[in-house]
Design an enzyme around this catalytic site. Structure first.
Site, PDB file in Angstrom:
ATOM      1  CG  ASP A 201      41.237  39.866  39.667  1.00 22.19           C
ATOM      2  OD1 ASP A 201      41.238  39.740  40.899  1.00 22.19           O
ATOM      3  OD2 ASP A 201      41.757  39.038  38.899  1.00 22.19           O
TER       4      ASP A 201
ATOM      5  CG  HIS B 267      37.676  40.926  44.051  1.00 20.02           C
ATOM      6  ND1 HIS B 267      38.806  41.694  43.911  1.00 20.02           N
ATOM      7  CD2 HIS B 267      37.673  40.072  42.982  1.00 20.02           C
ATOM      8  CE1 HIS B 267      39.466  41.337  42.824  1.00 20.02           C
ATOM      9  NE2 HIS B 267      38.800  40.357  42.239  1.00 20.02           N
TER      10      HIS B 267
END
Length: 343
Positions: free
Chosen positions: A120, A313
């Site tokens: 991220d 994710h």
């Protein structure tokens, strides 16, 4: 074949929780010593994203320890236990790259090299570390976050979102606005926010977060339990974000103009190539960082390996065995020249 080591728990005795002072700031970090030896094969430094902490690497830290590596996983700037400066300049990718380099120099010595990984926002940061401090890095990997080169022109994120070119980054406009930390202040607010980001839904499938709009405040009270986090893990995240607050972590979204100015010297030189061996692990169902964003990124690397995992994710915790196997194979083949191992 030995079973993989179990993931870290919040108070796991296999690691130490320490702090260090660098460049006028305090950084909290997890230190994992190699298993069964006093001499680590190498040091792996792991950089988390949002909304996460060093605990986000709970599957990878003991795995690397079991392979003989030392692991350093900081809580990044603005997060619990680490400094949260008032100025936004401290949160730029260049400034935090310098912080990580200073941490490594202090803990490992000035001439050391590390294996560097991020997820991220941590993925954005490790790519920049590879540009600003290439001599520090033996190899670099990013999970979910593709490489974006320094740009010679400022980027107007709002225009890109509203024009339909980057609709899936609309949430970044909201997170940068100040609205989220103003509205989410209690432990229960933070629990509901974390639950929805970590894939919880309401009784009729309602979502509390969308990549197009960000936090859907009216839906938060409906959120159930996260399917990704155990109750103990959720308690740890709520504790960390209640203690540290949301302003610091959200400052990462407020530095685009600062980053542009700092990176102009890199952009003005022309195409910027990452020189060290690099690995990108794409999550095929990542709504915020879809596969389309990585198209053509190989032209910016001297040596890029690309892999993918079929997950969202939160690849490190939803597909830990696949991610760990990819990391192990890449490190041993690309960084040490060993034959591909069998797990």
């Amino acid at each position: 074949m030995m079973a993989p080591p179990t993931k870290l728990t919040p108070d796991d005795p296999r690691v130490e929780r320490k702090t260090i002072e660098v460049r006028g700031k305090t950084y909290a970090y997890i230190l994992g010593k190699p298993e069964g030896t006093d001499t680590p094969k190498d040091t792996v430094v792991l950089i988390h994203g949002f909304p996460d902490t060093s605990f986000g690497w709970r599957y990878q830290i003991p795995f690397f320890q079991s392979l003989g590596y030392q692991v350093i996983a900081p809580n990044m700037l603005g997060y619990e236990g680490t400094s949260c400066p008032e100025d936004l300049e401290s949160f730029s990718l260049k400034s935090m790259s310098d912080d990580v380099a200073a941490i490594c120099a202090s803990l490992l010595g000035p001439e050391t090299q590390i294996i560097l990984g991020g997820h991220d926002w941590g993925g954005f940061l490790v790519w920049r570390l590879a540009l600003w401090h290439p001599n520090l890095i033996r190899g670099v990997f990013s999970i979910c976050t593709p490489y974006a080169p320094p740009t010679p022109r400022p980027i107007d994120l709002r225009a890109l979102v509203e024009s339909g070119r980057l609709p899936h980054w609309g949430y970044q406009l909201q997170l940068a606005s100040g609205e989220v930390e103003e509205k989410l202040t209690t432990p229960e607010d933070i629990r509901r926010f974390l639950a929805c980001v970590w894939l919880a839904t309401g009784p009729n499938g309602e979502h509390g977060f969308s990549v197009e709009k960000g936090v859907l405040f009216d839906e938060l009270p409906k959120m159930g339990e996260s399917p990704v986090l155990s109750p103990e893990e959720m308690d740890e995240y709520v504790r960390a974000f209640t203690a540290g607050g949301l302003r610091g972590p959200l400052n990462w979204y407020r530095t685009k103009s600062i980053v542009f100015e700092e990176e102009k010297p890199l952009a003005d030189k022309g195409p910027c190539k990452v020189a060290v061996p690099s690995l990108f692990v794409q999550a095929t169902h990542d709504a915020a960082l879809p596969a389309s964003m990585s198209a053509g990124m190989e032209k910016h690397f001297e040596d890029l390996t690309t892999k993918s995992v079929v997950t969202t994710h939160w690849a490190m915790v939803m597909a830990p065995d696949e991610v760990n196997a990819i990391l192990k194979d890449w490190i041993e083949s690309k960084l040490y020249g060993e034959a591909k191992p069998s797990l």
